[in-house]
Design a protein around this motif. Sequence first.
Motif, mmCIF file in Angstrom:
data_model
loop_
_atom_site.group_PDB
_atom_site.id
_atom_site.type_symbol
_atom_site.label_atom_id
_atom_site.label_comp_id
_atom_site.label_asym_id
_atom_site.label_seq_id
_atom_site.Cartn_x
_atom_site.Cartn_y
_atom_site.Cartn_z
ATOM 1 N N UNK A 112 10.036 3.011 -10.695
ATOM 2 C CA UNK A 112 11.346 2.695 -11.222
ATOM 3 C C UNK A 112 11.871 1.367 -10.709
ATOM 4 N N UNK A 113 12.947 0.893 -11.327
ATOM 5 C CA UNK A 113 13.469 -0.437 -11.024
ATOM 6 C C UNK A 113 13.991 -0.553 -9.601
ATOM 7 N N UNK A 114 14.693 0.472 -9.107
ATOM 8 C CA UNK A 114 15.243 0.388 -7.749
ATOM 9 C C UNK A 114 14.139 0.216 -6.711
ATOM 10 N N UNK A 115 13.077 1.024 -6.841
ATOM 11 C CA UNK A 115 11.978 0.923 -5.889
ATOM 12 C C UNK A 115 11.220 -0.385 -6.071
ATOM 13 N N UNK A 231 1.731 11.175 -3.810
ATOM 14 C CA UNK A 231 0.681 11.286 -2.799
ATOM 15 C C UNK A 231 -0.393 10.224 -3.048
ATOM 16 N N UNK A 232 -0.774 9.525 -1.983
ATOM 17 C CA UNK A 232 -1.859 8.549 -2.088
ATOM 18 C C UNK A 232 -3.168 9.305 -2.234
ATOM 19 N N UNK A 233 -3.890 9.019 -3.318
ATOM 20 C CA UNK A 233 -5.113 9.763 -3.603
ATOM 21 C C UNK A 233 -6.371 8.912 -3.522
ATOM 22 N N UNK A 234 -6.209 7.574 -3.456
ATOM 23 C CA UNK A 234 -7.381 6.705 -3.447
ATOM 24 C C UNK A 234 -7.049 5.418 -2.702
ATOM 25 N N UNK A 235 -8.055 4.873 -1.989
ATOM 26 C CA UNK A 235 -7.884 3.592 -1.295
ATOM 27 C C UNK A 235 -9.216 2.857 -1.242
ATOM 28 N N UNK A 236 -9.193 1.566 -1.537
ATOM 29 C CA UNK A 236 -10.384 0.716 -1.462
ATOM 30 C C UNK A 236 -10.019 -0.550 -0.709
ATOM 31 N N UNK A 237 -10.734 -0.821 0.375
ATOM 32 C CA UNK A 237 -10.431 -1.923 1.285
ATOM 33 C C UNK A 237 -11.525 -2.986 1.167
ATOM 34 N N UNK A 238 -11.165 -4.235 1.415
ATOM 35 C CA UNK A 238 -12.157 -5.298 1.357
ATOM 36 C C UNK A 238 -11.788 -6.481 2.230
ATOM 37 N N UNK A 239 -12.776 -7.282 2.546
ATOM 38 C CA UNK A 239 -12.581 -8.519 3.299
ATOM 39 C C UNK A 239 -12.705 -9.696 2.344
ATOM 40 N N UNK A 240 -11.665 -10.505 2.288
ATOM 41 C CA UNK A 240 -11.709 -11.716 1.476
ATOM 42 C C UNK A 240 -12.624 -12.738 2.143
ATOM 43 N N UNK A 241 -13.406 -13.420 1.328
ATOM 44 C CA UNK A 241 -14.300 -14.462 1.834
ATOM 45 C C UNK A 241 -13.814 -15.860 1.473
ATOM 46 N N UNK A 242 -13.139 -15.973 0.330
ATOM 47 C CA UNK A 242 -12.630 -17.258 -0.128
ATOM 48 C C UNK A 242 -11.485 -17.001 -1.092
ATOM 49 N N UNK A 243 -10.418 -17.803 -0.973
ATOM 50 C CA UNK A 243 -9.261 -17.663 -1.855
ATOM 51 C C UNK A 243 -9.185 -18.822 -2.843
ATOM 52 N N UNK A 275 8.281 6.254 0.449
ATOM 53 C CA UNK A 275 9.194 5.875 -0.637
ATOM 54 C C UNK A 275 8.864 6.572 -1.952
ATOM 55 N N UNK A 276 7.856 7.450 -1.959
ATOM 56 C CA UNK A 276 7.501 8.165 -3.182
ATOM 57 C C UNK A 276 6.852 7.294 -4.237
ATOM 58 N N UNK A 277 6.027 6.366 -3.798
ATOM 59 C CA UNK A 277 5.372 5.423 -4.712
ATOM 60 C C UNK A 277 4.405 6.159 -5.636
#
Length: 475
Positions: A112-115, A231-243, A275-277
């Motif tokens: 929503x807009x407030x969040x 509820x957070x149901x998934x997460x994928x993490x990574x290391x940036x090598x170049x921006x 925050x209920x994202x």
Amino acid sequence: MEKTDAPDVLPVILGGDIGAYSLARAFHEAYGIVSLVLSQADCHMCGDSSILVNRVVPHLERREVLLSTLADVAECFDHRPLLLLGCGDWYVRAIVEMRAQLEDAFIIPYIGEDLLNRLTDKERFYALCAEVGVPAPRTVVVDLADPQFDPAALKLPFPVVAKPASSAAYHYADFPGKEKVFFPRDGAELARVLGAVQKSRYDGSFLIQETIPGDDTHMRILTTYSDQTGKVRFAAFGQTLLEDMRPMGVGNPLAIVSRVDETVVAEATRLLEAVGYTGFANFDIKVDPRDGSHVFFEINTRLGRSNYYVTAAGYNVARWLVDDLVEGRGLPAGLTVARTTDSLYTVVPKAILMDYIRDDDLKREVRSLYALGLDADPLDYEAERNLRRRLYPLAFAARQWRTCRAALAAKRAREMRGEASFGCGVTPHPARAGHGPAPDGSPDCGQEDPAPSAGGAPAPTTLKGAEDCWAGATL
């Protein structure tokens, strides 16, 4: 990847950059679905694609144009569920703020807009980080309407990082020397930056932050998905090598290697669930090479431009959206953490990437991933049938080569002179100092501009009869 039965849904994607194409590719990989992509400029990446239908709509960033265009889409495809996806902060904000006019015709996967206001205003985001115990950089907030601010009194060591509190509002600002993030080296340079911004359309706050040392390889990226209960149901993490090396592209990864970090995932989960994202989120994080600590820079309330790093690691982003929002299937129990550590996402030539990486162990790892064929370029997709589109990755790589080679040369020259390197550690090629067309006049589809590109005539904007574009497609 083996396709499953296609759900009865049409993804409607707003944008024309790598992120938009990557999202369309994810739907095609998973289900064979051909998406509808609405963009502001014509380019070969999307315009010549056989896995999506591209409609170019000049001034799509204007609310009245966007709303009218989406009304046409809803009329053309009133027999199908429509999943509306924005590839850009300004698109997401427009969707959220026009939810009342859109939600009868479209599935809207955004908060929503407030969040949205609370999370995308970086000043308020850092306050939330402090509340829930998530590390963030030391920050001073500058009210641009306050003439009393004295850069000389800043209690942070130079060089500092200066950036807008609201990326979506800053998108519409236009002034000479505009960059996504500034790196003032002293008080006089900071004063010049703030003075230029004050004369633009941007009227939000500006944030002045401590500089965390380290090159692009110290950046981290985290993508999460939260279900409709928050509820957070998934997460994928990574290391940036170049921006990205362009002024308006700072912070956009060009290469990512998959990693696992339970601490970062736990911190992001704590923040999001507080925050209920709901839906996808994307975090920018940096590791301090001095002590190994990390800070959260910001949250994007959408999939990031480099979202294909998640799909390439074996966790197709389209499936989370379809299972949760379209078909209402139960998601896998608990929190799924992507544990792939042998996947390399890259949209930059190998030679450039290997030249940038200085750490020997990291360089050996990346070289091994290339040797094993574990590198993935989202633009190079075997399902593309148009010959011109099949050649597009080569043209894009050539442009990346020119831009990155010049930027790396400038960086090395600064190092020879003993100048400090900060931020992404590179200076953009003089010919690419803006964020518009490439030097050869062709549209630069790596990052969509807020106005039509100078290259090529725009495609017809009408969507009447667009159903014919799907003739023979596997839906």
